[in-house]
Design a protein around this motif. Structure first.
Motif, short mmCIF file in Angstrom:
data_model
loop_
_atom_site.label_atom_id
_atom_site.label_comp_id
_atom_site.label_asym_id
_atom_site.label_seq_id
_atom_site.Cartn_x
_atom_site.Cartn_y
_atom_site.Cartn_z
N SER A 124 -7.43 2.22 -1.90
CA SER A 124 -8.40 2.65 -0.01
C SER A 124 -9.71 2.00 -0.82
O SER A 124 -10.30 2.04 0.70
CB SER A 124 -7.86 3.71 0.75
N TYR A 160 4.94 7.42 13.56
CA TYR A 160 5.37 8.52 13.24
C TYR A 160 3.94 9.90 14.02
O TYR A 160 4.05 10.64 13.50
CB TYR A 160 4.63 9.06 11.45
N ARG A 161 3.26 8.68 14.75
CA ARG A 161 2.14 10.25 15.12
C ARG A 161 2.99 10.72 17.02
O ARG A 161 2.24 11.08 16.92
CB ARG A 161 0.92 9.51 15.61
N GLY A 162 4.15 10.23 17.00
CA GLY A 162 4.16 10.69 18.42
C GLY A 162 4.50 12.18 18.45
O GLY A 162 5.76 12.30 17.39
N ALA A 198 1.24 8.48 6.21
CA ALA A 198 1.31 8.41 7.68
C ALA A 198 3.36 8.68 7.11
O ALA A 198 3.60 9.18 7.64
CB ALA A 198 1.79 6.74 7.68
N PHE A 229 -10.82 4.38 5.80
CA PHE A 229 -9.17 5.30 6.52
C PHE A 229 -8.61 4.12 7.17
O PHE A 229 -7.73 4.20 7.48
CB PHE A 229 -9.61 6.75 6.62
N PHE A 244 -1.78 12.80 20.41
CA PHE A 244 -0.54 12.92 20.22
C PHE A 244 0.30 11.28 20.95
O PHE A 244 1.32 11.98 20.75
CB PHE A 244 0.26 14.31 20.05
N ILE A 266 -4.57 6.09 -5.21
CA ILE A 266 -5.07 6.28 -3.58
C ILE A 266 -6.15 5.47 -3.01
O ILE A 266 -6.25 4.93 -2.46
CB ILE A 266 -4.83 7.56 -3.13
N HIS A 273 -8.99 1.45 8.39
CA HIS A 273 -8.37 -0.24 7.49
C HIS A 273 -7.31 0.72 7.42
O HIS A 273 -6.72 -0.74 7.19
CB HIS A 273 -10.06 -0.41 6.67
N VAL A 274 -6.81 1.36 6.17
CA VAL A 274 -5.80 1.81 5.51
C VAL A 274 -4.89 1.93 6.35
O VAL A 274 -3.18 1.36 5.86
CB VAL A 274 -6.69 2.53 4.29
N CYS A 319 -0.31 4.55 -0.16
CA CYS A 319 -1.35 5.35 1.29
C CYS A 319 -0.66 5.48 1.96
O CYS A 319 -0.56 6.60 2.87
CB CYS A 319 -2.45 4.82 1.21
N ASN A 320 0.35 4.43 2.54
CA ASN A 320 1.10 4.08 3.61
C ASN A 320 2.33 6.02 3.02
O ASN A 320 2.02 6.79 4.23
CB ASN A 320 2.03 3.55 3.45
N ARG A 355 -3.08 -1.04 8.73
CA ARG A 355 -2.36 -2.23 8.08
C ARG A 355 -1.39 -1.21 7.31
O ARG A 355 0.39 -1.45 6.95
CB ARG A 355 -2.96 -2.18 6.63
N SER A 356 -1.04 -0.10 7.94
CA SER A 356 0.40 1.14 7.70
C SER A 356 1.80 0.65 8.49
O SER A 356 1.13 0.99 9.96
CB SER A 356 -0.30 2.44 7.76
N PRO A 357 2.67 0.69 8.04
CA PRO A 357 3.55 0.29 8.96
C PRO A 357 4.38 1.77 9.61
O PRO A 357 4.60 1.39 11.09
CB PRO A 357 4.60 -0.36 8.54
N ASP A 358 4.28 2.65 9.09
CA ASP A 358 4.61 3.52 9.46
C ASP A 358 3.38 4.63 10.32
O ASP A 358 4.07 5.52 10.89
CB ASP A 358 4.61 4.64 8.47
N PHE A 359 2.37 4.03 10.29
CA PHE A 359 1.54 5.13 10.93
C PHE A 359 1.66 5.27 12.28
O PHE A 359 1.71 6.35 12.92
CB PHE A 359 0.35 4.89 10.92
N HIS A 386 10.41 18.00 3.56
CA HIS A 386 9.34 18.55 2.10
C HIS A 386 9.62 17.59 0.80
O HIS A 386 9.19 17.44 0.33
CB HIS A 386 8.43 19.35 2.21
N LEU A 413 9.97 14.07 0.21
CA LEU A 413 8.62 13.14 0.11
C LEU A 413 7.49 13.50 -1.25
O LEU A 413 7.71 12.76 -1.54
CB LEU A 413 7.29 13.86 1.12
N GLN A 417 0.91 -1.12 -0.01
CA GLN A 417 -0.32 0.03 0.30
C GLN A 417 0.66 0.57 0.23
O GLN A 417 0.79 2.62 0.91
CB GLN A 417 -0.68 -0.04 1.71
N LEU A 476 1.43 18.19 1.68
CA LEU A 476 3.32 17.37 2.25
C LEU A 476 4.27 17.78 1.26
O LEU A 476 5.36 17.61 1.74
CB LEU A 476 2.77 16.07 2.14
#
Lengths: 612, 161
Positions: B130, B156-158, A209, B143, B68, B126, B145-146, A204-205, B149-153, A225, A228, A201, B105
């Motif tokens: 999704s 990266y949220r901290g 994220a 959202f 966060f 995208i 759901h996708v 989306c990833n 499964r995302s390893p980076d999520f 930036h 990315l 994915q 981004l």
């Protein structure tokens, strides 16, 4: 904390003690880890570079630090096992002495070697000349092979077999480099594999994220930036290209393939041109310096001729990559593959240039016309101590490489920065500041490291020079980066770069094995100097030592080296390899199946639930 | 956390920090939000102010920090992430929201935006990955759901304290 304290009252004393001791042990371990990270060389510098310029450039500087440490360890190895015993025994410290056994069964003319150590009145500039080319007073120091003309040494009462130590130290530093590089690249390889498999994915990833919420510095934010943007753009372009390739007609395919073959032929032609010019330059430089030796003339114009091979190599290393990056635009590959192929070609040019230089040196050394010459096995007139000659060539290459790096930074980068900041005319602004080209710089230092590996056998103190050289280069590159370079428009991912650098370094090491193997095992060692005087070749000291072992051990060693052992061993290794390949294939299939299942799961539950 | 909040207030109002609302401009000076491209959306989502000026009270501030932090569950995080990415506040992520998200981004400025063709291709990809019910928008469950499964999520949220 209150809850924990309440709990403690209910536990027995033994439990309490165990708990407190494990906690304090963890604290001590953490503190030790922190302290050891402070001892790491240049930790703060590399951290600040990472923050300002990104992880790609930071990986270059970490690589440089790794090479400094590697060279330092190699130097310690060679120094303690080869140089230190020689110096101790030569100067008679601790009641030690040495024995110089004149070789038997050798024609006397082979053993004549009189290096001029600059006795008498000499001009000052001859010292400078000697420093730059390794001749004169440097030739008789412990820098070069010729100093170690010791057949056995006694340190106090122990008998120290210097020839064997010299050979084993060489094998040891090669093995150490190999193991260390493999260990580092395995970590990168694992990361590479894992990262590649995650195509599931990817978009989306990256979009949902992608942003690192821990970034607080605006410079780092700008970098993120840009990276990315670059990642998204490259992924989209790869996809477009894949579509284009799939849509190609037969006629177009034929055209592209024939164009690629044609361009590869041009590449080979360029390479042959480089090799031939290096060969001619080496032969020319050797003939010129030999003519002066033969006629006993001390010519003063040696400088340029001595350095001719180095100059030609540097020119070839500079021009060939430009030609390759121009040619590859016609070959219509995907951008990632383009970068890799150009890099591979440049790597090949650089490393093969060293090989050609050594080959031309050897052809000069082994060229034998007269009967007397054939008796020695090498050209004894011109090269009484040929290992020192080779060592001097490697020394010259290394010094010249260092001077070029210094000169380019001082005379190209800084003036360019001054021009760009003070002159606002269009062409200057269009040129702009230099971008820090990671691959070019990495190839430069790998080239230097390969020279060091090859040269250490002929010049045991070369790793020390390499350590100092890389140490200084770190600071030069850092200053040049901060003052004169602009951040790259295309940020590179660190994990793949790390692995790539180590792979190229490994190629350099393997390529260094070849000349060393040939010199040690094939070419007769010089009879006039060095620890291998009494042996045919340098390798011959090993069988000689084994003959001195007790018979049982001898038989075991003979057994290991015989075919009866080698063939079954080889077959067992092949079986183990096939097993691992099969295992990897099975794992890959399991991953594919799991992935398909995941895709199924995506659709199943939502068919059953009503729309939100 | 209280200390951080009170530092944002001008000196006179520090005593009754519990009941005062901090204007948006002061919130944006926090180091974690300064470099964040979603700063405005974050303030909008967490602010409970009635006049729409995105000022935050102490409770709002605590809400933001707790979402966060590392101890929030991924459900909570993905819920708030969805609200932050939903630029027009209509409960779904449609093409316009995705376009604005990607532009945030890649950074502000002309040369850092993707071209129209690239943007179209990216949004298409995208949605392919999704959008399960193929309605052209991403709703909350798709959202979550996708993102699960995302390893980076999770990484990266901290927000650092």
């Amino acid at each position: 904390r209150n809850y924990q304290q309440d709990n403690i009252k209910y536990l027995s004393e033994w439990e309490q003690w165990k708990r407190t001791s494990s906690r304090s042990l963890k604290k001590v371990l953490n503190e030790v880890k922190e302290l050891s990270s402070y001892l790491e060389l240049w930790r703060h510098d590399i951290h600040s570079i990472e923050g300002k310029f990104g992880t790609g450039i930071q990986s270059y500087f970490s690589f440089l630090r790794f090479l400094v440490l590697l060279n330092f360890i190699i130097f310690i190895l060679m120094f303690s096992f080869v140089t230190l015993p020689s110096i101790i025994s030569k100067h008679g410290i601790f009641n030690s002495s040495l024995a110089k056994i004149p070789p038997k069964n050798i024609e006397p003319h082979c053993t004549v070697y009189k290096p001029s150590g600059n006795e008498g009145l000499v001009y000052f500039y001859t010292y400078l000349k000697d420093l730059l080319s390794g001749t004169g007073f440097l030739e008789v120091t412990s820098l070069f092979y010729g100093y170690y003309t010791i057949d056995a040494a006694w340190l106090s009462v122990l008998r120290y077999n210097l020839p064997l130590a010299y050979l084993l130290a060489t094998f040891a530093y090669l093995a150490l480099s190999l193991l260390w590089i493999i260990k580092r690249s395995v970590e990168g390889f694992k990361q590479n594999l894992v990262h590649d498999e995650d195509q599931f994915q990817s978009y989306c990833n990256k979009v949902f994220a992608g942003w690192d919420f821990c970034i607080t510095d605006p410079n780092a934010a700008r970098l993120k930036h840009r990276s990315l943007q670059y990642e998204l753009q490259t992924d989209l372009e790869e996809e477009r290209l894949k579509q284009k390739i799939a849509d190609r007609t037969m006629k177009e395919k034929l055209r592209i393939y024939s164009l690629r073959i044609f361009i590869n032929i041009i590449v080979i032609a360029v390479l042959s041109g480089c090799f031939y010019s290096i060969y001619r330059a080496t032969v020319f430089s050797q003939e010129n310096s030999n003519v002066s030796i033969r006629h006993d003339i001390r010519t003063d114009s040696i400088g340029a001729v001595q350095y001719l091979p180095s100059v030609v190599i540097t020119l070839a290393n500079f021009i060939a990559p430009q030609i390759f990056s121009f040619l590859i635009t016609f070959e219509d590959y995907s951008p990632a593959f383009e970068i890799r192929l150009t890099l591979m070609r440049c790597v090949f040019v650089r490393l093969a240039n060293i090989g050609v230089l050594l080959f031309s040196l050897w052809s000069q050394i082994s060229y034998c016309a007269t009967e007397e010459c054939k008796a020695c096995g090498y050209n004894y007139e011109l090269y009484p101590c040929w290992e020192s000659e080779v060592g001097q060539e490697m020394y010259k290459l290394m010094i010249f490489d260092f001077i070029i790096i210094l000169a380019v930074t001082l005379f190209v980068d800084f003036p360019r920065k001054l021009l760009v900041t003070h002159c606002s005319c269009k062409p200057v602004q269009w040129c702009g500041l230099r971008e820090f080209g990671i691959s070019d710089n990495v190839l430069e230092i790998i080239y230097g490291q390969t020279i060091c590996w090859i040269g250490t056998f002929f010049s045991p103190l070369l790793p020390a020079i390499a350590t100092i050289k890389y140490f200084i280069i770190f600071y030069i590159k850092k200053i040049s980066l901060i003052q004169t370079c602009k951040p790259a428009a295309r940020p590179i991912r660190a994990s793949s770069s790390n692995f790539f650098f180590l792979v190229v370094l490994l190629i350099g090491l393997v390529l260094a094995f070849i000349p060393l193997g040939i010199s040690i095992a094939h070419i007769p060692s010089s009879k006039a100097c060095g620890p291998f005087r009494s042996f045919n070749t340098s390798w011959a000291v090993v069988p000689h030592t084994i003959l001195g072992f007790p018979t049982g051990l001898q038989q075991v060693l003979h057994g290991i080296a015989s075919e009866a052992f080698a063939v079954p061993f080889f077959m067992v290794i092949c079986l183990v390899m096939f097993y691992f390949i099969a295992l990897a294939g099975a794992h890959k299939r399991v991953v594919e199946q799991l992935r398909e299942q995941l895709v199924m799961v995506r659709f199943d539950p939502l068919f059953c639930t009503p729309k939100v | 956390a209280y200390k951080k909040f009170s530092e944002l207030l001008p000196k006179e109002e520090r005593e009754n920090a519990c009941s005062v609302r901090v204007p948006k401009s002061r919130i944006l000076t926090l180091p974690e939000l300064r470099a964040n491209p979603f700063q405005h959306r974050i303030c909008r989502v967490f602010s409970t102010s009635d006049d729409g000026d995105d000022s935050m009270s102490f409770e709002d501030f605590l809400d933001m920090l707790s979402v966060f932090s590392d101890s929030a569950t991924s459900d909570v995080k993905s819920h708030y992430a969805f609200r932050i990415f939903d630029f027009d506040d209509d409960g779904t992520l449609d093409r316009k929201d995705l376009e604005k998200l990607v532009n945030c981004l890649t950074g502000q400025g002309e040369e850092s935006q993707l071209s129209n063709v690239e943007m179209e291709q990216l949004i298409q990809n995208i949605l392919e990955e999704s959008d399960i019910d193929k309605d052209g928008t991403i709703n909350l469950s798709e959202f979550q759901h996708v993102v699960s499964r995302s390893p980076d999520f999770a990484r990266y949220r901290g927000l650092q304290r």
